[in-house]
Write an enzyme that holds these catalytic residues in place. Structure first.
Site, PDB file in Angstrom:
ATOM      1  N   HIS A  17       0.841  -1.083  -0.154  1.00 24.77           N
ATOM      2  CA  HIS A  17       0.039   0.067   0.257  1.00 24.77           C
ATOM      3  C   HIS A  17       0.868   1.233  -0.105  1.00 24.77           C
ATOM      4  O   HIS A  17       0.600   2.321  -0.589  1.00 24.77           O
ATOM      5  CB  HIS A  17      -0.719   0.206   1.263  1.00 24.77           C
ATOM      6  CG  HIS A  17      -1.934  -0.998   1.193  1.00 24.77           C
ATOM      7  ND1 HIS A  17      -1.948  -1.711   2.578  1.00 24.77           N
ATOM      8  CD2 HIS A  17      -2.635  -1.432   0.515  1.00 24.77           C
ATOM      9  CE1 HIS A  17      -3.008  -2.726   2.425  1.00 24.77           C
ATOM     10  NE2 HIS A  17      -3.556  -2.289   1.192  1.00 24.77           N
ATOM     11  N   LYS A  41     -18.075  -6.916   7.319  1.00 23.63           N
ATOM     12  CA  LYS A  41     -16.741  -7.416   6.965  1.00 23.63           C
ATOM     13  C   LYS A  41     -15.977  -7.338   8.241  1.00 23.63           C
ATOM     14  O   LYS A  41     -15.520  -6.289   8.977  1.00 23.63           O
ATOM     15  CB  LYS A  41     -15.924  -6.967   5.757  1.00 23.63           C
ATOM     16  CG  LYS A  41     -14.663  -7.382   5.432  1.00 23.63           C
ATOM     17  CD  LYS A  41     -14.223  -6.845   4.026  1.00 23.63           C
ATOM     18  CE  LYS A  41     -12.862  -7.153   3.622  1.00 23.63           C
ATOM     19  NZ  LYS A  41     -12.517  -6.315   2.380  1.00 23.63           N
ATOM     20  N   ARG A  90      -1.964  -6.400  -8.394  1.00 19.73           N
ATOM     21  CA  ARG A  90      -0.790  -7.208  -8.115  1.00 19.73           C
ATOM     22  C   ARG A  90      -0.761  -8.237  -9.343  1.00 19.73           C
ATOM     23  O   ARG A  90       0.241  -8.723  -9.808  1.00 19.73           O
ATOM     24  CB  ARG A  90      -0.768  -7.657  -6.778  1.00 19.73           C
ATOM     25  CG  ARG A  90      -0.366  -7.134  -5.817  1.00 19.73           C
ATOM     26  CD  ARG A  90      -1.030  -7.468  -4.296  1.00 19.73           C
ATOM     27  NE  ARG A  90      -2.657  -7.378  -4.549  1.00 19.73           N
ATOM     28  CZ  ARG A  90      -3.281  -7.496  -3.269  1.00 19.73           C
ATOM     29  NH1 ARG A  90      -2.829  -7.972  -2.166  1.00 19.73           N
ATOM     30  NH2 ARG A  90      -4.564  -7.400  -3.375  1.00 19.73           N
ATOM     31  N   SER A 128      -2.795  -7.657   2.927  1.00 17.20           N
ATOM     32  CA  SER A 128      -3.451  -7.474   4.338  1.00 17.20           C
ATOM     33  C   SER A 128      -3.890  -9.093   5.033  1.00 17.20           C
ATOM     34  O   SER A 128      -3.496  -9.493   6.017  1.00 17.20           O
ATOM     35  CB  SER A 128      -4.342  -6.734   4.296  1.00 17.20           C
ATOM     36  OG  SER A 128      -3.894  -5.427   4.296  1.00 17.20           O
TER      37      SER A 128
HETATM   38  P1  ADP Z   1      -9.713  -4.004  -0.204  1.00 17.65           P
HETATM   39  O1  ADP Z   1     -10.249  -4.510   1.088  1.00 17.65           O
HETATM   40  O2  ADP Z   1     -10.562  -2.956  -0.855  1.00 17.65           O
HETATM   41  O3  ADP Z   1      -9.140  -5.346  -1.142  1.00 17.65           O
HETATM   42  P2  ADP Z   1      -6.931  -3.517   0.816  1.00 17.65           P
HETATM   43  O4  ADP Z   1      -6.630  -2.810   1.875  1.00 17.65           O
HETATM   44  O5  ADP Z   1      -6.622  -4.947   0.717  1.00 17.65           O
HETATM   45  O6  ADP Z   1      -8.604  -3.337   0.483  1.00 17.65           O
HETATM   46  O7  ADP Z   1      -6.243  -2.748  -0.626  1.00 17.65           O
HETATM   47  C1  ADP Z   1      -6.541  -1.773  -0.771  1.00 17.65           C
HETATM   48  C2  ADP Z   1      -5.765  -1.483  -2.431  1.00 17.65           C
HETATM   49  O8  ADP Z   1      -4.448  -1.746  -2.244  1.00 17.65           O
HETATM   50  C3  ADP Z   1      -6.365  -2.271  -3.597  1.00 17.65           C
HETATM   51  O9  ADP Z   1      -6.468  -1.765  -4.726  1.00 17.65           O
HETATM   52  C4  ADP Z   1      -5.204  -3.495  -3.661  1.00 17.65           C
HETATM   53  O10 ADP Z   1      -5.409  -4.024  -4.657  1.00 17.65           O
HETATM   54  C5  ADP Z   1      -4.106  -2.664  -3.364  1.00 17.65           C
HETATM   55  N1  ADP Z   1      -2.843  -3.434  -2.759  1.00 17.65           N
HETATM   56  C6  ADP Z   1      -3.144  -4.380  -1.613  1.00 17.65           C
HETATM   57  N2  ADP Z   1      -1.726  -5.013  -1.489  1.00 17.65           N
HETATM   58  C7  ADP Z   1      -1.034  -4.405  -2.597  1.00 17.65           C
HETATM   59  C8  ADP Z   1       0.441  -4.751  -2.659  1.00 17.65           C
HETATM   60  N3  ADP Z   1       1.200  -5.583  -2.167  1.00 17.65           N
HETATM   61  N4  ADP Z   1       0.960  -4.086  -3.947  1.00 17.65           N
HETATM   62  C9  ADP Z   1       0.163  -3.067  -4.550  1.00 17.65           C
HETATM   63  N5  ADP Z   1      -1.196  -2.811  -4.383  1.00 17.65           N
HETATM   64  C10 ADP Z   1      -1.820  -3.492  -3.391  1.00 17.65           C
END
Ligand code: ADP
Length: 151
Positions: A17, A41, A90, A128
């Protein structure tokens, strides 16, 4: 003002992120990292804890603001006058998922566009949910999350 919203759960924020935000910063005057509160969630970390971690990571970056929101991302974007949604990509699975959300968001709000940043190769496996699994089993999460994320 050229403003983007980076919506997500950030449960917790990861180095993936952080990399997406840092690489998108030159494109925008302001990026709002918007932590979605979804009552259906279950999160591992409270919204307050998640917000505090994100704030600490970007405390020296004046172009980044942190907020929480409920409801549709496009409604939140309208409320804060953001014309762009920022998301990270990703894998091809991410692409298919994001394509659906992005296209529906365009239907809901044609004035808002989604901008994707391709993840750095080293962060492709970082999510995450993997971090939460490592936490549950007592593993070491340094190298996956920013230093401020302390359990
Ligand atoms: P959500 O619950 O909406 O998927 P996340 O917090 O998991 O929320 O992710 C938010 C954004 O960050 C999403 O666009 C996700 O694809 C992106 N993201 C998560 N992990 C990575 C990573 N390792 N590299 C790049 N983008 C990421």
């Amino acid at each position: 003002m050229n403003r983007a919203v980076f919506p997500g759960s950030f449960d917790p924020i990861t180095l993936g992120h952080v990399s997406v935000v840092n690489r998108a910063l030159p494109l925008f005057d302001e990026i709002i990292i918007a932590i979605g509160i979804n009552s259906e969630k279950r999160s591992m970390f409270s919204s307050l804890q998640r917000k505090q971690w994100v704030e600490k990571v970007f405390k020296d970056e004046p172009k980044v603001r942190v907020d929480t929101f409920e409801g549709l991302t496009v409604d939140y974007c309208k409320k804060v006058h953001a014309r762009f949604i920022l998301r990270g990509l990703r894998t091809s699975a991410d692409f298919e998922f994001e394509r659906g959300i992005g296209q529906v968001n365009r239907k809901l709000a044609p004035q808002i566009d989604t901008i994707f940043i391709l993840t750095e190769a080293e962060y492709t496996p970082v999510s995450s949910s993997i971090v939460r699994d490592v936490v549950r089993h007592g593993g070491d999460i340094s190298g996956l999350v920013p230093d401020v994320v302390k359990l």
